[in-house]
Scaffold this active site. Structure first.
Site, PDB file in Angstrom:
ATOM      1  CG  HIS A 159      -0.224   0.364   2.505  1.00 34.44           C
ATOM      2  ND1 HIS A 159       0.640  -0.512   3.146  1.00 34.44           N
ATOM      3  CD2 HIS A 159      -0.240   1.481   3.283  1.00 34.44           C
ATOM      4  CE1 HIS A 159       1.108   0.030   4.250  1.00 34.44           C
ATOM      5  NE2 HIS A 159       0.600   1.259   4.346  1.00 34.44           N
ATOM      6  CD  GLN A 206       0.364   6.485   4.710  1.00 38.48           C
ATOM      7  OE1 GLN A 206      -0.257   7.245   5.432  1.00 38.48           O
ATOM      8  NE2 GLN A 206       1.543   5.975   5.055  1.00 38.48           N
TER       9      GLN A 206
END
Length: 377
Positions: free
Chosen positions: A202, A204
């Site tokens: 992931h 951000q």
């Protein structure tokens, strides 16, 4: 690529981005969890010595740290794992439950200075004074690259990388329209040595209520040199031995004054301020080239390389014609078993000393990319 927007149980935005040719259907599960009320928006305090704004977000102190795979908060929900994403997905973007900025926006707080203390424009934020505070309006989002429990951007397929790039562009455009937002920053932290708290692949996106200190310094440099400074840098680096590779639309290079043992920049050949302004050809080429770079970085050693992949974009309201979108990939790893720590000089005085010459760094990355390509052939 298809975009499907919904909301989580506490009202946070969630957007699914489906790969081209995805096997996923249109129906997505509803988030049926019972969640606590979202934390209030944090406060910023100004450091009068530097003018920097420091967010004090106590809600982040207790965020989850390296959970087991069966408690992964970024995996699709199961009967035993009430995670943040209700359905199976290709790429998912949602508001962070423990944000440094937001969830309030300037518009939601109103315009009365005493009532809201929201930032009142760039001039207000640039003023100096003791004890100055403002509300940390903005947005922090999590970008899940895959439903798989481990990996990074570099472990994704070209198709998936292309979907993430489309998500970055879409979110940059949307966040730029929100009240009080001054700069959008997509990034990926990779590895425990960087401070990553979740092994799930992931990144951000931060939407700041100010122009960040690094970009402020960059704008000052442009003012003191030339409005087309980035084009001069690109041409200077393209004529050097620090080029890592060059495509039709993008060039990767180790910068002339690299600070980190491993530092690579990736820059488009034409001026574009952010992902939202890139065209389809640029995005199509970026997907395989970015994967090529990341896989080469991982081939430097026998174990995955920790890094910060920082996509610098022009601010929303200033510098659009001069600040060019570019990647700054950095790693503190200076040998297989050694890290560079920011000790006295770098940390306290911002005076850097590099242990690896940029030319040596570029040569090592070029060789690593060759090994990675041979291994996958």
């Amino acid at each position: 690529m298809l975009r499907r927007a919904t909301q989580l149980a506490d009202g946070r935005d969630l957007i699914y981005y489906d790969d081209a040719g995805s096997a996923l259907g249109a129906d997505r599960a509803v988030d049926a969890r019972t969640l606590d009320q979202r934390p209030g928006t944090a406060t910023m305090r100004q450091d009068v010595l530097t003018g920097d704004w420091i967010t004090v977000a106590a809600n982040r102190q207790n965020r989850i740290m390296m959970p087991s795979a069966d408690a992964d908060p970024l995996a699709p929900q199961t009967p035993t794992n009430p995670s943040e994403v209700p359905s199976m997905y290709d790429v998912a973007v949602f508001e962070n439950r423990s944000p440094a900025f937001g969830p309030a926006l300037a518009e939601a707080l109103g315009t009365a200075p005493v009532a809201s203390d929201a930032p009142r424009g760039l001039d207000d934020l640039a003023a100096l004074g003791l004890g100055r505070t403002r509300t940390s309006v903005g947005r922090c989002e999590v970008v899940c690259f895959s439903p798989e429990p481990s990996g990074s951007f570099g472990t994704q397929s070209v198709t998936r990388a292309r979907t993430v790039i489309e998500a970055w562009a879409d979110r940059t455009a949307a966040l730029s329209l929100m009240p009080g937002i001054e700069q959008i920053f997509p990034f990926e932290n990779r590895g425990e040595a960087i401070g990553v708290t979740l092994p799930h692949p992931h990144g951000q996106i931060y939407a700041y209520p100010y122009v960040t200190p690094r970009t402020t310094r960059l704008l000052e440099s442009i003012d003191h040199t030339a409005p087309d400074l980035f084009q001069h840098i690109l041409e200077f680096e393209q004529n050097s031995e620090r080029v890592v590779f060059q495509g039709r639309h993008w060039t990767a290079f180790v910068p002339f004054a690299a600070r980190w043992p491993l530092e690579v920049h990736l820059m488009p050949h034409r001026h574009v301020p952010d992902f939202a302004e890139t065209n389809q050809d640029e995005r199509d080429e970026l997907a395989p080239l970015y994967l090529k770079l990341l896989r080469g970085v991982d081939a430097l050693y026998d174990t995955p390389t920790p890094y910060i992949a920082a996509w610098h974009q022009a601010p929303v309201n200033v510098g659009r014609e001069t600040v060019r979108l570019h990647l700054q990939l950095t790693s503190p790893r200076r040998a297989a078993d050694k890290l560079k720590f920011l000790a006295g000089s770098e940390s306290a005085m911002w005076a850097w000393a590099a242990e690896v010459t940029p030319e040596q760094g570029a040569a090592r990355i070029r060789e690593a990319i060759k090994r990675a390509e041979q291994a996958s052939a």
